[in-house]
Design an enzyme around this catalytic site. Sequence first.
Site, short mmCIF file in Angstrom:
data_model
loop_
_atom_site.label_atom_id
_atom_site.label_comp_id
_atom_site.label_asym_id
_atom_site.label_seq_id
_atom_site.Cartn_x
_atom_site.Cartn_y
_atom_site.Cartn_z
N ASN A 44 20.64 -5.34 -2.13
CA ASN A 44 19.25 -4.62 -2.40
C ASN A 44 18.53 -4.44 -1.32
O ASN A 44 17.37 -3.92 -1.23
CB ASN A 44 18.47 -5.23 -3.36
CG ASN A 44 18.13 -6.72 -3.13
OD1 ASN A 44 18.01 -6.92 -2.01
ND2 ASN A 44 17.54 -7.62 -4.15
N TRP A 105 2.11 0.16 -1.84
CA TRP A 105 2.26 1.68 -2.06
C TRP A 105 3.07 1.93 -3.51
O TRP A 105 4.21 2.51 -3.47
CB TRP A 105 3.00 2.50 -0.88
CG TRP A 105 2.25 2.61 0.41
CD1 TRP A 105 0.73 1.97 0.45
CD2 TRP A 105 2.56 2.96 1.73
NE1 TRP A 105 0.42 2.15 2.00
CE2 TRP A 105 1.56 2.78 2.73
CE3 TRP A 105 3.78 3.02 2.26
CZ2 TRP A 105 1.64 2.69 3.93
CZ3 TRP A 105 3.88 3.44 3.55
CH2 TRP A 105 2.96 3.21 4.57
N GLU A 113 10.03 -3.13 -7.69
CA GLU A 113 10.47 -2.53 -6.82
C GLU A 113 11.85 -3.01 -6.59
O GLU A 113 12.56 -4.25 -6.56
CB GLU A 113 9.81 -2.80 -5.46
CG GLU A 113 10.42 -2.67 -4.11
CD GLU A 113 10.97 -1.21 -3.82
OE1 GLU A 113 10.05 -0.38 -4.34
OE2 GLU A 113 11.84 -1.03 -3.48
N HIS A 144 -5.49 2.39 -6.13
CA HIS A 144 -4.81 3.64 -5.41
C HIS A 144 -3.09 3.51 -5.83
O HIS A 144 -2.60 2.09 -6.04
CB HIS A 144 -5.12 3.73 -4.00
CG HIS A 144 -4.60 2.42 -3.29
ND1 HIS A 144 -5.87 1.59 -2.84
CD2 HIS A 144 -3.59 1.91 -2.77
CE1 HIS A 144 -5.36 0.43 -2.33
NE2 HIS A 144 -3.92 0.77 -2.35
N ASP A 240 -5.94 -6.41 -5.77
CA ASP A 240 -6.46 -5.72 -4.37
C ASP A 240 -7.56 -4.66 -4.30
O ASP A 240 -7.79 -3.99 -5.37
CB ASP A 240 -5.00 -4.81 -3.88
CG ASP A 240 -4.92 -4.31 -2.55
OD1 ASP A 240 -5.08 -4.83 -1.63
OD2 ASP A 240 -5.16 -2.85 -2.37
N HIS A 244 -13.43 -1.02 -4.05
CA HIS A 244 -13.29 0.43 -4.00
C HIS A 244 -13.10 0.68 -5.43
O HIS A 244 -12.67 1.95 -5.71
CB HIS A 244 -11.99 0.96 -3.00
CG HIS A 244 -12.39 0.42 -1.71
ND1 HIS A 244 -13.10 1.17 -0.95
CD2 HIS A 244 -11.79 -0.76 -1.25
CE1 HIS A 244 -13.25 0.34 0.34
NE2 HIS A 244 -12.23 -0.60 0.33
N GLU A 270 -9.85 -9.06 -3.91
CA GLU A 270 -9.91 -9.01 -2.37
C GLU A 270 -11.14 -7.98 -2.16
O GLU A 270 -11.04 -6.94 -2.50
CB GLU A 270 -8.86 -8.45 -1.86
CG GLU A 270 -8.90 -8.24 -0.29
CD GLU A 270 -8.52 -6.98 -0.09
OE1 GLU A 270 -8.37 -6.61 1.24
OE2 GLU A 270 -8.27 -5.84 -0.86
N ASP A 341 -3.30 -9.79 6.41
CA ASP A 341 -4.03 -8.63 6.92
C ASP A 341 -5.06 -8.96 8.18
O ASP A 341 -5.51 -8.27 8.93
CB ASP A 341 -5.22 -8.24 5.90
CG ASP A 341 -4.76 -7.53 4.85
OD1 ASP A 341 -3.79 -6.73 5.11
OD2 ASP A 341 -5.32 -7.43 3.71
C1 NOJ Z 1 -5.79 -5.00 1.07
C2 NOJ Z 1 -4.58 -5.39 1.25
O1 NOJ Z 1 -4.30 -6.92 1.33
C3 NOJ Z 1 -3.77 -4.76 2.43
O2 NOJ Z 1 -2.62 -5.58 3.06
C4 NOJ Z 1 -3.35 -3.39 1.85
O3 NOJ Z 1 -2.75 -2.66 2.93
C5 NOJ Z 1 -4.74 -2.83 1.43
N1 NOJ Z 1 -5.50 -3.51 0.54
C6 NOJ Z 1 -4.34 -1.54 0.58
O4 NOJ Z 1 -3.96 -1.80 -0.47
CA CA Z 2 -11.50 3.85 -5.86
#
Ligand code: NOJ
Ligand code: CA
Length: 718
Positions: A44, A105, A113, A144, A240, A244, A270, A341
């Site tokens: 895979n 994404w 996935e 998102h 995540d 926002h 987060e 991050d």
């Molecule tokens: C926070 C995540 O920890 C980060 O790695 C990601 O790119 C962004 N949010 C957007 O999803």
């Molecule tokens: Ca938003």
Amino acid sequence: MKRALVLVFILLLILPSVEAYSVPERGVIYQVMVDRFYDGNQSNNEPFYDPMHTNYRLYWGGDLEGLIEKLDYIQSLGVSMIWLSPLNDNINRMAGGSAPYHGYWTHDYKRIEEHFGDWKTFKRLVEDAEKRGICIIVDYVPNHSNPATDGELGSLYDNGTLVTNYYYDAKNATVNPYTGSKELIYHHNGDIGDWFGFQLKYANLFGLADFNQLNPWVDSYLKDGARLFVEAGACGFRIDAVKHMDLGWLESFYLDLYSSSERPLFIYGEYYSLSPQKTDDMYYFYLYSNVSPLLGIPIRNDIVRTFAYGGSMKDLARELEDYYSLFVYPNKQVNFLDSHDLVRFLNENHRLDRYHMALALTMTLPGIPVIYYGDESYLVSKDGKGDPYNRPMMVFNNTTEAARIIRTLAELRKTNDALAFGDFRTLYADYNVWAFERAFGAHRLLVVMNKGPDKNLTLSLDWSDGRYVDALHGAEMVVENGRASVTLPRNSIYIFHVEGEQKEPLIGSLTPYTAQPGQRVLVAGAGFGNDGEVFIGGEKAKVLSWEDDQILVEVPEVETEDSWISVYVETSYGKSNTVKLHYYSSGDVPSLIVVNGSNLTGSLWIKGSLPELAEPRPLIKSSTGYYFTVVPLPNGTIFSVELYRGLPWDELEPLNITLYGRTNSTVLLSTELTEIPTERLTTTSPEMPGKSPDWIPYVALVTIGALLLLLAFRKGRL
Ligand code: NOJ
Ligand code: CA
């Protein structure tokens, strides 16, 4: 004999199953970026695969089968939860020169996935992990989907069927007259430029197609997608980018998940903010959002700065105490040192002595510790520091000093309740030395550390006379007449502990601490004995299972206008301490609450007559002249709110304006409806107006008012 066996079998079927759930505070989380952990299935790996592991923006082969193979290794660290990077099906293209190896994404929230596996493999992972006393937490991304202007252009699938993409969606999007947001499935309000107010939640985060969670299809789609993980056995979520999304939508999302799950879920969010400033809206979020725990991003920076660079331990102690004071449940917050991050500690400073100190501190502070994969094996990249270089391929080594610290403290959390549920009190702090104590009932913990020259420390300590042995290195501390003496070498950290017997019932935590009627909540603590009663908001709760250190209950319906209600346990030894549960009405749905802002200015808040409105909620100012927010509310209920003005970190000034509304998906509050009684009418039926003739004039008035406003708006008068 045969009949007896049949009887036992039947009894087993009808008796409620007494299952012991893992209590998050008694555990440790191991965070894994799936693609970078272990390749268990080479078939895979393609496309966008780099077998050489030199291009950090391509897939490197890690998958769920690899994780299953490495479960024994993970178990050897003593952890009890694994947090996996997002597993949902991601776009099948590169965007901005990167493949979606990280998993953030998504294009299909109903599928896994294909680089990582499928639902069957996920379930196998859950089962194999459970056998080792480990449960699986999934990273979920409801803010998102994927890049709006690159890659697949925000394409979205529903279990394999294409639903839309960002461009197609824009063609049919309309402007919401109250919020000013152009929207359909997605928001079409550009990228976030102002990092506060409307844009923070209604614009695209770094070009990622931002969901309109108030669209009923999106609302169910995102909730259904997350529920699939619960049905497959996940024990929690890391959500995540909570900064926002509307808090009100998140609340309804959490409640939906909590209520759909038999086991008490552990969900944490987060909220990305590097510094614990009291002058941004993070302060409001931390103070009033006590809806789900959060990752301790702000304090992680304080810890790394103090141990990797320099600075006063006294300042660190104060910063941490300030931070924890913001939460109703500090012990449910999630602590970490390294993450995908931020720059790994050892990439900031390669000093192992300081790293070990910071690691042990992170694991003994209030809150649940996260070990980022490779923390135990001193994993760092030689190619760079931050994202994506903080995500190198895993190196397996559980024989290091770091692994020993992790294992020792993970074991101690299981037996020492002060570590899991205790309070947090500095006993001594200067530039180099810090000593703090944590206590829970008959359990105690003393953490002492020194990053300067050798020090003989003497402290006032209310422990019995005797010699105590540190859990990490076997160092000794003597206590005599309430004075403790210990010698601290340079760069040392010692952890002393006491586990006394707890007879009276004592509650340490609720999981989750946010609930609506009918939902299961795990009450954890000590001294519960074999049986007793649990009271929630004054009502006796239905008990589903009872053990000395945990009780599973069902939340009863409570008549209240408060957001926090009391919970306590009664046994033959007496009544426990009282803790707080964040209470919501049954059948809450996310509701857009709108205030006509033509005569109003400044930062406004509402506070009102339902539990969901009992704590102040900030309103966002729209470009169309309204103020609004989203609140989860029981449909069809009459309520009133008071308006306030002020900044989150200041005292709120009452404006002496009362507004009224009846909950629905959108509610335009009105001052004119003074004849509405303020008591709460409980109904969950959206058809309520038709059934209750008394309310017809009121409903007609609201509708006509809304239509007139809409007409005025269209003609450009507003
Ligand atoms: C926070 C995540 O920890 C980060 O790695 C990601 O790119 C962004 N949010 C957007 O999803
Ligand atoms: Ca938003």
